[in-house]
Scaffold this motif. Structure first.
Motif, PDB file in Angstrom:
ATOM      1  N   ASP B  57      -3.566 -24.909 -25.018  1.00  0.00           N
ATOM      2  CA  ASP B  57      -3.184 -24.288 -23.750  1.00  0.00           C
ATOM      3  C   ASP B  57      -3.605 -25.196 -22.600  1.00  0.00           C
ATOM      4  OD1 ASP B  57      -4.193 -21.189 -22.054  1.00  0.00           O
ATOM      5  OD2 ASP B  57      -2.650 -22.683 -21.613  1.00  0.00           O
ATOM      6  N   PRO B  58      -2.651 -25.683 -21.808  1.00  0.00           N
ATOM      7  CA  PRO B  58      -3.009 -26.554 -20.682  1.00  0.00           C
ATOM      8  C   PRO B  58      -3.961 -25.891 -19.693  1.00  0.00           C
ATOM      9  CG  PRO B  58      -0.643 -26.564 -21.065  1.00  0.00           C
ATOM     10  CD  PRO B  58      -1.210 -25.496 -21.943  1.00  0.00           C
ATOM     11  N   GLU B  59      -3.868 -24.570 -19.581  1.00  0.00           N
ATOM     12  CA  GLU B  59      -4.727 -23.854 -18.642  1.00  0.00           C
ATOM     13  C   GLU B  59      -6.182 -23.867 -19.081  1.00  0.00           C
ATOM     14  OE1 GLU B  59      -3.777 -22.367 -15.641  1.00  0.00           O
ATOM     15  OE2 GLU B  59      -2.037 -23.618 -16.091  1.00  0.00           O
ATOM     16  N   ALA B  60      -6.404 -24.175 -20.341  1.00  0.00           N
ATOM     17  CA  ALA B  60      -7.772 -24.145 -20.863  1.00  0.00           C
ATOM     18  C   ALA B  60      -8.503 -25.463 -20.674  1.00  0.00           C
ATOM     19  CB  ALA B  60      -7.753 -23.781 -22.349  1.00  0.00           C
ATOM     20  N   ARG B  62      -9.387 -27.306 -17.960  1.00  0.00           N
ATOM     21  CA  ARG B  62     -10.479 -27.396 -16.976  1.00  0.00           C
ATOM     22  C   ARG B  62     -11.725 -26.633 -17.398  1.00  0.00           C
ATOM     23  NH1 ARG B  62      -9.018 -28.682 -10.964  1.00  0.00           N
ATOM     24  NH2 ARG B  62      -7.012 -29.730 -11.177  1.00  0.00           N
ATOM     25  N   GLN B 148      -9.036 -23.162  -7.357  1.00  0.00           N
ATOM     26  CA  GLN B 148      -9.294 -24.110  -8.436  1.00  0.00           C
ATOM     27  C   GLN B 148     -10.705 -23.912  -9.001  1.00  0.00           C
ATOM     28  OE1 GLN B 148      -8.352 -27.551  -5.956  1.00  0.00           O
ATOM     29  NE2 GLN B 148      -6.725 -28.104  -7.397  1.00  0.00           N
ATOM     30  N   HIS B 151     -10.784 -20.951 -11.220  1.00  0.00           N
ATOM     31  CA  HIS B 151     -10.175 -21.243 -12.512  1.00  0.00           C
ATOM     32  C   HIS B 151     -11.171 -21.977 -13.410  1.00  0.00           C
ATOM     33  CE1 HIS B 151      -7.168 -23.858 -14.933  1.00  0.00           C
ATOM     34  NE2 HIS B 151      -7.472 -22.774 -15.602  1.00  0.00           N
ATOM     35  N   GLU B 154     -13.928 -19.656 -14.267  1.00  0.00           N
ATOM     36  CA  GLU B 154     -13.396 -18.455 -14.916  1.00  0.00           C
ATOM     37  C   GLU B 154     -14.003 -17.186 -14.311  1.00  0.00           C
ATOM     38  OE1 GLU B 154     -14.223 -20.035 -19.067  1.00  0.00           O
ATOM     39  OE2 GLU B 154     -12.091 -19.573 -19.317  1.00  0.00           O
TER      40      GLU B 154
END
Lengths: 212, 198
Positions: B57-60, B62, B148, B151, B154
């Motif tokens: 998952d690209p969102e994971a 960072r 950002q 994100h 989290e």
């Protein structure tokens, strides 16, 4: 009237570059009644600028940290070509992957493509009239080079009778014992999408086999 | 994005370059003072190369990179033999104890009031804040927006905004206290010199 906490919130947004036009308009109305708010804002922005400069100085070296080339793998040419091949071809190439001697790279000038336009670019060798002769030439040349050690017996996979009764069709595997020196190796791995990818492996992790 | 990264060395290099700026702030926020930032950052880069293929998952990316950076920074702390347990404090005397040179801004005598020294003092104060204030502040100073940072950590954006407001308030209050100390120190020096007839 804007209380101190709200003033801190507004100024914090400005310092973080998160304040929009509406927020600025609200702050200006507040500062008209409370001029010290401008002093508060100026001080905060000054502190922000100074600490940001100090942080950039402290982290300056980080901008030059790169991934070591060796960590990315040895054979860049192989990994850039592997992605477009069918899985079975890739599996075959995995076993033969080493720097500078892939099956698609010409070994010598006489093997280079293409030839004259009149021949349609096909390669013709003096003794190569069919694939059997080409294979015998390969074994012969390979033996001279020291690459081919021995031609092994064929392995028959399947026999099929021909429909016209003239004979049988044999499916077999042709084998040869060969050797090559490598300075990099790859392992075939399958990702979550079922695609085959070549992953470099450490030569030191390969075990030596029993003597031939 | 991660599908394109697999088998693509150039993509991994680009990914690293895109993230190393803010990752440096994370490592800086969590590492012991004597640990070398660049060495630790190099370790983070190597982890990225070794494990990028495990991230679908690209969102994971960072949050994962942040976790790696924090683990490496903390591991350096555990390994350090000469490291004393650092109390993350804004106490001025403590700040002087853990540094190998006095913070000139806060002592009498030849006081350095330059912007550069003031910035260093401010950075030390910022780096002495509690971790949940320190890290968002340093990330914001490195150019990450509230969204950002939320994100990466989290947590909700509103949480980040609250933490940043409080972090800046604490930073401001400590700097004001610091300058007051400097001014008092200056006054004592002047009094001493006057009394000596000089």
């Amino acid at each position: 009237m804007m209380n101190t906490e709200y003033e801190d919130t507004m100024i914090g947004r400005v310092a973080a570059n998160e304040a929009g036009d509406e927020a600025w308009a609200t702050f200006e109305r507040h500062a008209t009644a409370e001029p010290r708010a401008w002093e508060h804002l100026a001080r905060t922005l000054r502190d922000e600028m100074q600490v940001r400069t100090a942080l950039d100085d402290a982290l300056e070296g980080a901008e030059s940290i790169e991934i070591p080339p060796k960590a990315l793998g040895g054979n860049r040419r192989f990994t850039s070509r592997a992605g477009g091949w069918p899985g079975w071809a890739l599996a075959a190439m995995i076993a033969l992957a080493w720097v500078g001697t892939s099956a698609l790279a010409p070994l010598t000038e006489r093997d280079a493509l293409p030839t004259s336009p009149g021949e349609g670019g096909a390669i013709r060798h003096a003794s190569m009239n069919n694939s059997d002769e080409a294979y015998r030439d390969y074994i012969s040349l390979g033996t001279e080079e020291g690459r081919v050690l021995q031609e092994l017996p064929h392995i028959m996979i399947e026999l099929r009778s021909l429909d016209d009764g003239t004979g049988v069709e044999v499916f077999y595997v042709r084998q040869s014992l060969e050797r090559v020196r490598i300075d990099s190796a790859f392992q075939l791995q399958r990702d979550e999408l079922g695609r085959d990818t070549a992953v470099p492996i450490k030569l030191a992790s390969l075990r030596e086999g029993p003597p031939l | 994005m991660t599908h394109g990264v697999r088998g693509s060395e150039e993509a991994v290099v680009r990914l690293w370059r895109r993230h190393r700026r803010w990752l440096a702030a994370v490592v800086y926020a969590h590492k012991p003072r004597e640990a070398d930032l660049e060495d630790l950052l190099q370790e983070v880069a190597m982890k990225l190369v070794r494990h990028i293929h495990t991230i679908d998952d690209p969102e994971a990316i960072r949050p994962w990179l942040r976790t790696v950076a924090i683990n490496i920074a903390r591991s350096a702390g555990r390994k350090s033999r000469s490291r004393a347990k650092l109390e993350r404090s804004t106490d001025v005397e403590h700040l002087e104890r853990v540094h190998h040179e006095p913070l000139a801004l806060i002592r009498g005598g030849a006081v350095d009031r330059s912007a550069q020294m003031r910035g260093r003092v401010a950075l030390e104060i910022a780096n002495g804040l509690p971790p949940h204030y320190r890290e968002p502040l340093l990330l914001n100073l490195r150019g990450l927006a509230h969204k950002q940072i939320a994100h990466v950590l989290e947590v909700p954006v509103t949480t980040i905004e609250t933490r940043l407001i409080r972090a800046r308030r604490m930073l401001r209050d400590e700097l004001i206290a610091n300058e007051s100390e400097v001014n008092r120190s200056d006054a004592r020096t002047d009094t001493t010199l006057a009394g000596s007839g000089l």
